[in-house]
Design an enzyme around this catalytic site. Structure first.
Site, PDB file in Angstrom:
ATOM      1  N   ARG A 152       1.115  -1.262  -0.404  1.00 15.14           N
ATOM      2  CA  ARG A 152      -0.068   0.207   0.118  1.00 15.14           C
ATOM      3  C   ARG A 152       0.758   1.702   0.051  1.00 15.14           C
ATOM      4  O   ARG A 152       2.058   0.945   0.623  1.00 15.14           O
ATOM      5  CB  ARG A 152      -0.912  -0.124   1.317  1.00 15.14           C
ATOM      6  CG  ARG A 152      -1.632  -0.607   1.361  1.00 15.14           C
ATOM      7  CD  ARG A 152      -2.571  -0.348   0.173  1.00 15.14           C
ATOM      8  NE  ARG A 152      -4.478  -1.976   0.116  1.00 15.14           N
ATOM      9  CZ  ARG A 152      -4.736  -2.541  -0.399  1.00 15.14           C
ATOM     10  NH1 ARG A 152      -4.045  -2.585  -0.926  1.00 15.14           N
ATOM     11  NH2 ARG A 152      -5.132  -2.961  -0.804  1.00 15.14           N
TER      12      ARG A 152
ATOM     13  N   GLU B   9      -3.649   7.702  -3.657  1.00 14.99           N
ATOM     14  CA  GLU B   9      -3.936   6.943  -5.680  1.00 14.99           C
ATOM     15  C   GLU B   9      -5.520   8.032  -5.885  1.00 14.99           C
ATOM     16  O   GLU B   9      -6.553   7.770  -5.137  1.00 14.99           O
ATOM     17  CB  GLU B   9      -4.260   5.913  -5.251  1.00 14.99           C
ATOM     18  CG  GLU B   9      -2.836   5.105  -5.050  1.00 14.99           C
ATOM     19  CD  GLU B   9      -3.200   3.751  -4.772  1.00 14.99           C
ATOM     20  OE1 GLU B   9      -4.538   3.088  -5.172  1.00 14.99           O
ATOM     21  OE2 GLU B   9      -2.079   2.725  -3.999  1.00 14.99           O
TER      22      GLU B   9
ATOM     23  N   HIS C 293      -1.661   0.506  -9.681  1.00 20.48           N
ATOM     24  CA  HIS C 293      -2.438   0.248  -8.935  1.00 20.48           C
ATOM     25  C   HIS C 293      -2.816  -1.403  -9.591  1.00 20.48           C
ATOM     26  O   HIS C 293      -3.948  -1.427  -9.455  1.00 20.48           O
ATOM     27  CB  HIS C 293      -3.320   0.550  -7.724  1.00 20.48           C
ATOM     28  CG  HIS C 293      -3.879  -0.048  -6.498  1.00 20.48           C
ATOM     29  ND1 HIS C 293      -4.539  -0.068  -5.261  1.00 20.48           N
ATOM     30  CD2 HIS C 293      -3.639  -1.380  -6.136  1.00 20.48           C
ATOM     31  CE1 HIS C 293      -3.913  -0.529  -3.890  1.00 20.48           C
ATOM     32  NE2 HIS C 293      -3.884  -2.112  -5.170  1.00 20.48           N
TER      33      HIS C 293
HETATM   34  O1  LIG Z   1      -4.436  -3.888  -3.774  1.00 15.16           O
HETATM   35  C1  LIG Z   1      -5.402  -4.915  -4.130  1.00 15.16           C
HETATM   36  C2  LIG Z   1      -5.958  -5.624  -2.923  1.00 15.16           C
HETATM   37  O2  LIG Z   1      -5.691  -5.277  -1.205  1.00 15.16           O
HETATM   38  O3  LIG Z   1      -6.399  -7.011  -3.036  1.00 15.16           O
END
Ligand SMILES: O=CC(=O)O
Length: 313
Positions: free
Chosen positions: A232, A261, A279
């Protein structure tokens, strides 16, 4: 029988939307011009919330839904859900582990190769016609580099397995050492960063892991070190990352996630030692379908009083 109200927070996958629509009375929050009003209007029928990595059930939403029984997240990361509040209120929480592990680990290796071998920059070199004027410069070998992993859970372990195939020595940091692996354990992220060439963030985001990669850690990784983030954004102190890269104190970075983001610091756009992805760790057709099936399976299990498929709370 009264149909079960399910609140989907943002658009995430059309197959999931279809499957939910077939089974439940689906409320799509993003279609409402006045969201608080919409929630108030439908609060009496909403018994489930479906969110993802970008939108979860926070304390305010949970308080606004008195009949909420379950939050089913279309993600493995659950940092957007107020888990303590869910526990307190007896609300179940499910997520989508396992089915996405391979994709995220594949992407982490892809980022390592892309940064060290300058894949994106060399692609731009060809497209812009620069090759006709001379060869692209030499890059850095990936095979054999020491890979340090923050968080040796499912995804961290899958990255380690893949990196082993490239003859990379593996070391890791986690809260406690794992007796069932032979990978070298460091009891602090700073020690890990001082002893590896590629540092990968693969842990979940909690209050303890926020900014786990700070200025000191980046300095320890050093001007030849590469930082990969498939966790993250807030795992890394982003302004510090920008200055470390701009000042050449860090050798490179491969990032799939960012602190704010979809905002990405523009200072990174001109750096050839940085690879920026939007992402997309789990973003393959196959994996997103498996994640959707798990979300639906968990809701079906819950509403038919069967054991949840992937419960977290
Ligand atoms: O970022 C993606 C997830 O947490 O599945």
């Amino acid at each position: 029988m009264e149909s079960i109200g399910v609140l989907m927070l943002i658009p995430m996958n059309s197959y999931l939307e279809q499957e939910l629509q077939r089974r439940y009375n689906l409320f799509k929050l993003w279609t409402a011009p006045q969201k608080p009003q919409f929630i108030k209007e439908h609060a009496d029928s909403i018994r489930a919330v479906v969110g993802n990595a970008f939108a979860g059930a926070d304390a305010e939403l949970i308080e606004a839904l008195p009949r909420l029984e379950i939050v089913s997240s279309f993600s493995v990361g659950v940092d957007k859900i107020d888990l303590a509040k869910c526990r307190e209120k007896g609300i179940r929480v499910t997520y989508t582990p396992d089915v996405l592990t391979e994709d995220v680990a594949d992407l982490a290796i892809g980022l390592m190769l892309a940064v060290l071998r300058r894949l994106c920059e060399s692609d731009r070199y060809v497209r812009s016609g620069k090759w006709k004027k001379g060869d692209y410069k030499l890059t850095t070998k990936f095979t054999g580099k020491t890979v340090g992993i923050i968080g040796l859970g499912r995804i961290g372990m899958a990255i380690a397995k893949r990196a082993e195939a490239f003859n990379c020595p593996i070391c890791y940091y986690s809260r406690t050492g794992k007796p069932d692996t032979e990978y070298k354990y460091y009891p602090s992220v700073l020690e890990l960063a001082s002893n590896c060439q590629i540092l990968v963030v693969a842990c979940s985001l909690t209050a303890e892991t926020r900014h786990i990669v700070n200025r000191e850690v980046m300095n320890a990784l050093g001007p030849k070190g590469v930082l990969i983030n498939i966790g993250r954004g807030p795992h890394i102190d982003e302004p510090e990352l920008v200055s470390a890269l701009v000042e050449g104190r860090l050798g490179g970075a491969g990032l799939d996630v960012y602190e704010h983001e979809p905002e990405v610091p523009e200072e990174l756009f001109g750096l050839e030692n940085v690879v920026l992805l939007p992402h997309v760790g789990t973003a393959t057709v196959e994996t997103r379908k498996a994640m959707a099936d798990l979300v639906v399976g968990n809701l079906e299990a819950h509403f038919s009083n069967k054991p949840l498929l992937s419960p977290l709370v």
